[in-house]
Design an enzyme around this catalytic site. Structure first.
Site, PDB file in Angstrom:
ATOM      1  N   TYR A  50      -1.719  -1.448  10.591  1.00  7.64           N
ATOM      2  CA  TYR A  50      -1.860  -1.735   9.158  1.00  7.64           C
ATOM      3  C   TYR A  50      -0.674  -1.164   8.380  1.00  7.64           C
ATOM      4  O   TYR A  50      -0.043  -1.862   7.584  1.00  7.64           O
ATOM      5  CB  TYR A  50      -3.170  -1.117   8.652  1.00  7.64           C
ATOM      6  CG  TYR A  50      -3.405  -1.283   7.165  1.00  7.64           C
ATOM      7  CD1 TYR A  50      -3.954  -2.447   6.658  1.00  7.64           C
ATOM      8  CD2 TYR A  50      -3.084  -0.254   6.271  1.00  7.64           C
ATOM      9  CE1 TYR A  50      -4.180  -2.599   5.289  1.00  7.64           C
ATOM     10  CE2 TYR A  50      -3.304  -0.400   4.907  1.00  7.64           C
ATOM     11  CZ  TYR A  50      -3.854  -1.576   4.416  1.00  7.64           C
ATOM     12  OH  TYR A  50      -4.059  -1.716   3.064  1.00  7.64           O
ATOM     13  N   SER A  99       0.854  -1.203   0.000  1.00  5.53           N
ATOM     14  CA  SER A  99       0.000   0.000   0.000  1.00  5.53           C
ATOM     15  C   SER A  99       0.883   1.244   0.000  1.00  5.53           C
ATOM     16  O   SER A  99       2.030   1.189   0.468  1.00  5.53           O
ATOM     17  CB  SER A  99      -0.855  -0.006   1.274  1.00  5.53           C
ATOM     18  OG  SER A  99      -1.511   1.228   1.451  1.00  5.53           O
TER      19      SER A  99
HETATM   20  N1  LIG Z   1      -8.714  -1.027  -1.097  1.00  9.03           N
HETATM   21  C1  LIG Z   1      -7.741  -0.199  -0.822  1.00  9.03           C
HETATM   22  O1  LIG Z   1      -7.935   1.018  -0.753  1.00  9.03           O
HETATM   23  C2  LIG Z   1      -6.361  -0.712  -0.611  1.00  9.03           C
HETATM   24  C3  LIG Z   1      -5.301   0.193  -0.620  1.00  9.03           C
HETATM   25  C4  LIG Z   1      -4.011  -0.268  -0.439  1.00  9.03           C
HETATM   26  C5  LIG Z   1      -3.791  -1.624  -0.256  1.00  9.03           C
HETATM   27  N2  LIG Z   1      -4.850  -2.486  -0.255  1.00  9.03           N
HETATM   28  C6  LIG Z   1      -4.557  -3.897  -0.042  1.00  9.03           C
HETATM   29  O2  LIG Z   1      -5.154  -4.670  -1.050  1.00  9.03           O
HETATM   30  C7  LIG Z   1      -5.496  -5.960  -0.543  1.00  9.03           C
HETATM   31  C8  LIG Z   1      -6.953  -6.256  -0.838  1.00  9.03           C
HETATM   32  O3  LIG Z   1      -7.756  -5.320  -0.143  1.00  9.03           O
HETATM   33  P1  LIG Z   1      -9.257  -5.021  -0.551  1.00  9.03           P
HETATM   34  O4  LIG Z   1      -9.383  -3.560  -0.504  1.00  9.03           O
HETATM   35  O5  LIG Z   1      -9.633  -5.769  -1.753  1.00  9.03           O
HETATM   36  O6  LIG Z   1     -10.004  -5.602   0.752  1.00  9.03           O
HETATM   37  P2  LIG Z   1     -11.446  -6.268   0.926  1.00  9.03           P
HETATM   38  O7  LIG Z   1     -12.404  -5.796  -0.099  1.00  9.03           O
HETATM   39  O8  LIG Z   1     -11.783  -6.057   2.361  1.00  9.03           O
HETATM   40  O9  LIG Z   1     -11.143  -7.819   0.683  1.00  9.03           O
HETATM   41  C9  LIG Z   1     -10.340  -8.518   1.588  1.00  9.03           C
HETATM   42  C10 LIG Z   1     -10.372  -9.983   1.252  1.00  9.03           C
HETATM   43  O10 LIG Z   1      -9.590 -10.650   2.247  1.00  9.03           O
HETATM   44  C11 LIG Z   1     -10.333 -11.727   2.778  1.00  9.03           C
HETATM   45  N3  LIG Z   1      -9.971 -11.973   4.152  1.00  9.03           N
HETATM   46  C12 LIG Z   1     -10.048 -11.119   5.210  1.00  9.03           C
HETATM   47  N4  LIG Z   1      -9.700 -11.758   6.331  1.00  9.03           N
HETATM   48  C13 LIG Z   1      -9.388 -13.025   5.966  1.00  9.03           C
HETATM   49  C14 LIG Z   1      -8.981 -14.172   6.675  1.00  9.03           C
HETATM   50  N5  LIG Z   1      -8.833 -14.157   8.014  1.00  9.03           N
HETATM   51  N6  LIG Z   1      -8.740 -15.314   5.989  1.00  9.03           N
HETATM   52  C15 LIG Z   1      -8.913 -15.356   4.651  1.00  9.03           C
HETATM   53  N7  LIG Z   1      -9.313 -14.309   3.925  1.00  9.03           N
HETATM   54  C16 LIG Z   1      -9.559 -13.162   4.586  1.00  9.03           C
HETATM   55  C17 LIG Z   1     -11.804 -11.320   2.631  1.00  9.03           C
HETATM   56  O11 LIG Z   1     -12.608 -12.489   2.503  1.00  9.03           O
HETATM   57  P3  LIG Z   1     -13.498 -13.163   3.663  1.00  9.03           P
HETATM   58  O12 LIG Z   1     -14.085 -12.049   4.478  1.00  9.03           O
HETATM   59  O13 LIG Z   1     -14.491 -13.971   2.901  1.00  9.03           O
HETATM   60  O14 LIG Z   1     -12.556 -14.017   4.428  1.00  9.03           O
HETATM   61  C18 LIG Z   1     -11.765 -10.591   1.300  1.00  9.03           C
HETATM   62  O15 LIG Z   1     -11.910 -11.502   0.245  1.00  9.03           O
HETATM   63  C19 LIG Z   1      -5.187  -5.907   0.955  1.00  9.03           C
HETATM   64  O16 LIG Z   1      -3.919  -6.485   1.176  1.00  9.03           O
HETATM   65  C20 LIG Z   1      -5.141  -4.429   1.252  1.00  9.03           C
HETATM   66  O17 LIG Z   1      -4.324  -4.120   2.356  1.00  9.03           O
HETATM   67  C21 LIG Z   1      -6.113  -2.065  -0.430  1.00  9.03           C
END
Ligand SMILES: NC(=O)c1ccc[n+]([C@@H]2O[C@H](COP(=O)([O-])OP(=O)(O)OC[C@H]3O[C@@H](n4cnc5c(N)ncnc54)[C@H](OP(=O)(O)O)[C@@H]3O)[C@@H](O)[C@H]2O)c1
Length: 265
Positions: free
Chosen positions: A163, A150
């Site tokens: 985080y 990130s």
């Molecule tokens: N969106 C942003 O703005 C942003 C910015 C920078 C970096 N990122 C990074 O991008 C990545 C994806 O983020 P996102 O925004 O797509 O998040 P998201 O929409 O919240 O999706 C997170 C995913 O992780 C899974 N997850 C959470 N806890 C888990 C666990 N204990 N075991 C297995 N799976 C788990 C969730 O599935 P279940 O709930 O079904 O388990 C979901 O599929 C992350 O690493 C995040 O830090 C995101």
């Protein structure tokens, strides 16, 4: 095979955390590549996995926020089912808020749990998967480790200190792995998203606020897929690209030089 291996060379990809957001969108895009890799998606929500199964993805229900023993059992089972697995994308993460100006409010259990899912779990799975990747690599199959960090790993979001620290740690680890695995057929492609449309911010109840600022998921995934196809070492998009250019550019060379000096000690 292209000169620099990229995602089009993958035959079997696992996305950890693919029932929502970036992981789900990337899994779908990788699955639709002309090279037609097998794509295995995981997460905790079975209903979402069932929906993804209908789109032709393989699914494994798994809570990745667990200990080393369970992660080892997961890898053993995974490799038995998918011996051709050559790529892992680490998308699962949580983002909690902690206020150290009010230390009595800090829930350390929550803090450690975030540290485990966002960083320790990833290190553990990489450790268990590497012998398999080395074997495939020696047979000529490029393998890929795809951590998702990130812009908050470059300059922390102070409201979400754990985080931010996990993303900084994962970024640092990616640089070290890249250097240590240079002479192998295992490649690191670190994705550095900016604020992107997803469910990540739901836990803080502030999706409404951030939705005004986030990058649409489709646009983000388009840029990331281009980087993954080229086999880019770092795929920084939007604000992350700006911060990467400002603070991170050139670090890889320093990491390499330091390693060369260390070898002479
Ligand atoms: N969106 C942003 O703005 C942003 C910015 C920078 C970096 N990122 C990074 O991008 C990545 C994806 O983020 P996102 O925004 O797509 O998040 P998201 O929409 O919240 O999706 C997170 C995913 O992780 C899974 N997850 C959470 N806890 C888990 C666990 N204990 N075991 C297995 N799976 C788990 C969730 O599935 P279940 O709930 O079904 O388990 C979901 O599929 C992350 O690493 C995040 O830090 C995101």
């Amino acid at each position: 095979m292209s000169a620099t291996p990229g995602i089009a060379d993958s035959k079997c990809v696992l996305v950890i955390g693919a029932t929502a957001g970036i992981g789900r969108a990337l899994a779908a895009s990788i699955h639709s590549l002309p090279s037609k890799p097998t794509v295995v998606v995981s997460g905790r929500r079975q209903q979402r996995l069932d929906e993804l199964c209908k789109t032709g993805l393989e699914t494994i229900q798994f809570d990745a926020n667990t200990d080393a023993k369970s992660l080892k059992a997961f890898v053993d089972d995974l490799l038995e089912r998918y011996p051709q697995l050559d790529t892992i994308v680490f998308s699962a993460a949580v983002q909690q808020e902690f206020d150290f100006a009010k230390p009595e409010t800090i829930d350390l259990k929550k803090f450690y749990s975030e540290l485990n899912l966002n960083y320790v779990m990833i290190v553990t799975l990489i450790t268990y998967l590497l012998p398999h990747f080395f074997k495939l690599g020696e047979q000529g199959q490029p393998c890929f480790i795809v951590p998702i960090t990130s812009n908050l790993g470059i300059a922390p979001g102070a409201w979400t200190p754990c985080y931010s620290a996990t993303k900084a740690a994962l970024h640092s680890l990616s640089l070290s792995l890249n250097e240590q695995l240079k002479d192998t057929n295992v490649h690191i492609m670190e994705i550095m998203p900016p604020l992107v449309e997803s469910e990540l911010h739901d836990t803080a109840g502030n999706t409404g606020k951030v939705a005004k600022y986030w990058m649409p998921l489709e646009m983000f995934v388009h840029d990331v897929m281009e980087g993954l196809k080229r086999g880019d070492r770092t795929i920084a998009v939007g604000l992350s690209r700006e911060q990467y250019e400002r603070f991170e550019k050139g670090k890889e060379d320093v990491v390499h030089q330091t390693m060369e000096v260390w070898k002479t000690w």
